[in-house]
Write a protein that holds these residues in place. Structure first.
Motif, PDB file in Angstrom:
ATOM      1  N   LEU A  68      -4.371-123.664  58.202  1.00 19.35           N
ATOM      2  CA  LEU A  68      -4.419-124.374  56.924  1.00 19.35           C
ATOM      3  C   LEU A  68      -3.700-125.724  57.045  1.00 19.35           C
ATOM      4  N   GLY A  69      -4.478-126.799  56.949  1.00 22.87           N
ATOM      5  CA  GLY A  69      -3.920-128.136  57.103  1.00 22.87           C
ATOM      6  C   GLY A  69      -3.880-128.627  58.538  1.00 22.87           C
ATOM      7  N   GLY A  72      -6.494-131.381  59.356  1.00 23.06           N
ATOM      8  CA  GLY A  72      -7.318-131.536  58.168  1.00 23.06           C
ATOM      9  C   GLY A  72      -8.116-130.311  57.772  1.00 23.06           C
ATOM     10  N   TYR A  73      -7.969-129.210  58.500  1.00 26.99           N
ATOM     11  CA  TYR A  73      -8.721-127.988  58.199  1.00 26.99           C
ATOM     12  C   TYR A  73      -8.213-127.388  56.891  1.00 26.99           C
ATOM     13  N   THR A  74      -9.123-126.904  56.050  1.00 27.16           N
ATOM     14  CA  THR A  74      -8.746-126.479  54.698  1.00 27.16           C
ATOM     15  C   THR A  74      -8.798-124.971  54.478  1.00 27.16           C
ATOM     16  N   LYS A  75      -8.978-124.197  55.537  1.00 31.39           N
ATOM     17  CA  LYS A  75      -9.086-122.747  55.397  1.00 31.39           C
ATOM     18  C   LYS A  75      -7.971-122.049  56.163  1.00 31.39           C
TER      19      LYS A  75
END
Length: 214
Positions: A68-69, A72-75
């Protein structure tokens, strides 16, 4: 007694016995999450819903989702469906009968990164998918069998490659395992093909993943 990790000549961190406890706890939590999610892999559920369950379980356990983060990954997990080899992004796509999926989770617990994944079957499994899953799991276990002091990382890759190709399949060469510990990704890169007796020599205290993809 050596109380600090050190880097060997290949730039690989050699951890102390005291550090194994933290790594085991983080890895155990990651495995526990994969156990938890099993009953939720059913037709009609979205991969986003699975990701939320993973996120909430991890937070409730006092851990942080490593993905997460990350860049830039949001999952909070990677969920790779059917022909997606790895790093699939959870979405509103609903699972259907016969789907196979890999769920990959990494949790940060007390500063240690526990990284693991597992294959799941949604509903009825086709013979073709069953064979792929069985070959990949066996390849993983064959690679793990090579993990002992004095062997090389080339031995791990060569053993996996020999088995997979004997099944008239091929190893995915674009992705690899990696070192981990107090960082998400570190040396070495653990490729799943290679030549016997090559590469860095395995030592006690190394933490790394083996992630064959077929």
């Amino acid at each position: 007694m050596n109380i600090k990790p050190r880097l060997n000549a290949d730039g690989i961190t050699i951890h102390t016995l005291e550090e194994f406890d933290g790594m085991r706890k983080s890895g155990a939590l990651a495995a526990e999450i994969l156990d938890m999610i099993t009953e939720h892999v059913v037709p009609g559920v979205t991969t986003d819903a699975l990701d939320k369950l993973i996120h909430d379980y991890m937070i409730d356990a006092g851990a942080i989702p490593a993905t997460l983060g990350y860049r830039g990954y949001t999952k909070s997990s990677c969920i790779s469906l059917n022909h997606v080899v790895c790093h699939g992004i959870p979405s509103d796509k609903k699972l259907k009968d016969g789907d196979i999926l890999n769920i990959d989770v990494t949790c940060i617990l007390d500063g240690w990164f526990g990284d693991t994944s597992r294959m799941y079957v949604c509903g009825k499994l086709s013979r073709k998918a069953e064979r792929l899953i069985d070959i990949t799991h066996t390849a993983l276990m064959i690679g793990i069998d090579q993990v002992k002091p004095g062997n090389t990382f080339g031995d791990i890759g060569a053993a996996i490659q020999a088995y997979v190709e004997a099944q008239r399949c091929s190893v995915v060469r674009d992705f690899c395992g990696h070192g981990l510990g107090r960082v998400f990704h570190s040396a070495p890169n653990v490729v799943h093909f290679g030549r016997w007796g090559t590469g860095a020599v395995l030592e006690e205290g190394m933490f790394f993943t083996i992630e064959p993809m077929v």
